[in-house]
Design an enzyme around this catalytic site. Structure first.
Site: not given
Lengths: 342, 342
Positions: B14, B112, B141-142, B170, B196, B222, B303
């Site tokens: 990132i 995270g 998050s992604c 993934r 999530h 993902h 991601q």
């Protein structure tokens, strides 16, 4: 300056890359590319890259229904070209050759064809001068090209007595979602030798070489472990210098975190390389082990792009646009940005 | 125009992308990035991209031995910055926050970190205006960002009663060669819900959402399968139009050969996208199924890059550089070249 009109028959993994490489050459003009399916790649070719797209006569309607502009038929493309780079699927090139011959056009074939499709099997660092003026040239496959880059470099510097090499092959190209294996290691084939050594000998007939290959579940790159005996003793430093000075070979350091094919691809992405292509042969510096006249090393081959420079050189060989290997290498490698890795 | 001095703490997946995105913003200046290991990525940052590199005080010698130019310590970088984008490994951000607070600097954290690291959990299309002037912002998050892009778009257009979503994750990022699984499907976790949906609620607290996740052996993207109930009936055409007109969402056609995450990546490579990044949420057009007020679709999340635009917007929110979501989106998306896919 002579400018050669190049047509690319087949716009898959190799065709699309050679097409872009042709557009960067001062002595070549891309007159068009061909496709047989109206998929996203046809949209990229026409709408994004502005290429003339040629298709089979009976597919024109299908492409136009999909909103994709067609410039003409594949036959028409071939008529307009001075030379065709055949990048059709393996085995199809031999069928298409009849058309190239009928239209009186020279052509470049890929390593997926049998050697007898062409007048010569070709790899720039080995036999560029022999290919000068030939009408049909076969650029050997990615693995064979990778082997030959290193082997012809060593042969020129030290002489080579024999080579034993293990090819750890990627299973499929990244977008080939229907190919396997996804969970096995496959001797390819179990009966030795693998075709790679045989293919090396189509370019360097007098070389004592034996190869064996296994397929593993990855899509990024092939890896080779190569054992060889030189014609004379050498030091590790000499060998490293020879590899470093050779065109189209780059040495990388695992100690810098470049420990796997995944790291090589990550670096190519970080460097902004188009499609993360690595047309150079990559040798892990730490792996180079020299004991007198024996040498071992590990190298990585980016299967999607390694043959692109050789395809460009092959076009120059047909038309004698460069008389010596070093002359075509200089132009090709500069225009493609080779050896600017780290 | 106010120009904000941005420091990136952590130059991994990132961090390196947000750093490049910052350099493209008219209202931001990248003052430096930090790393803790002198690997190839540090060479790219300094020698290729020309960034100022800051490292832990006790690592300066190690970097300089590796031939990598160091601009100073991480503390010095933080002192020079107006804002820090924390892109350190998950959990480390909370530790670093003490330093940011001590130096009196606002900061952006990644998904995270736990939600309580920041004053607000953030996703541009959902709650940009609420984040204005906040001192500590957490970009979710992604996967959560991917869900929220679609969900906040639908909520705005139709209202949302409930959401049930399956996250097919993934296994690892492309270069994480030590992470698995390489041959299993792992419920993540088996005890539901997965985090999530919980994370979505840190941004949209009143949403009835349940998610479950499984990890599969791939590194590319993902994929989510999302079931939702709208507050009113809609037609498929309406839903498609709403997604098409939304920022940061692209619809793709499987019928054009874009049948898998591998094809999406191949197209991003063909388009010459740097690192093949796809910061947009990708929805398969064919998958969109509408029955009255119920809707189902399949979407893909890259991601590595999807949170990059939201990080940029979060910087603008802290300093109120854009008062409305649409104003930051316009600049971010234009400078990052979003929605120019096919």
């Amino acid at each position: 300056m002579t400018v050669v009109n190049v047509a690319i028959n087949g716009f898959g993994t190799i065709g699309k890359r050679v097409a872009e490489a042709v557009t960067r050459q001062p002595d070549m003009r891309l007159i068009g590319v061909s496709k047989t399916r109206p998929d996203y790649s046809a949209v990229v070719a026409t709408r994004i890259l502005g290429y003339n797209l040629y298709v089979p006569a009976d597919k024109i309607e299908e492409f136009e229904k999909a909103g994709i502009k067609v410039a003409g038929t594949i036959e028409e493309m071939i008529e307009k070209a001075d030379v065709i780079v055949d990048a059709t699927p393996g085995g199809k090139g031999a069928e298409y050759k009849k058309l190239y011959v009928e239209k009186g056009k020279p052509a470049i074939f890929q390593g997926g064809e049998k050697a007898d499709v062409a007048d010569i099997s070709f790899s720039t660092l080995c036999n560029y001068e022999e290919a000068l003026g030939k009408r049909y040239i076969r650029v050997v496959s990615c693995n064979t090209t990778g082997l030959l880059r290193a082997l012809c470099t060593l042969r020129k510097a030290f002489g080579l007595k024999w080579v034993r090499a293990t090819i750890v092959r990627r299973a499929a190209d990244p977008k080939e979602v229907k190919r396997g294996p996804v969970n096995a290691i496959v001797p390819d084939p179990a009966k030795l030798p693998s075709h790679h050594g045989v293919d090396v000998k189509t370019v360097v007939p007098d070389l004592d070489i034996m190869t064996a290959a296994v397929v593993v579940p990855t899509t990024l790159m092939h890896v080779h472990v190569v054992y060889a005996k030189l014609a004379r003793s050498a030091t590790r430093e000499e060998v490293i210098r020879v590899f470093e000075e050779a065109p189209r070979i780059i040495l990388v350091d695992a100690s810098l975190g470049l420990k796997s094919t995944a790291d090589l691809v990550e670096l190519a992405r970080d460097l902004g390389r188009r499609r993360y292509d690595i047309p150079e042969l990559v040798i892990w510096r730490e792996s180079i082990t020299v004991n007198g006249d024996e040498i071992v090393w590990i190298q990585a081959v980016h299967q999607e792009s390694i043959v692109v420079p050789e395809n460009i050189d092959a076009i120059r060989a047909i038309f004698k646009l460069a008389k010596k290997a070093e002359d075509t290498i200089r132009v090709t490698d500069e225009t493609l940005g080779l050896k600017k890795f780290l």
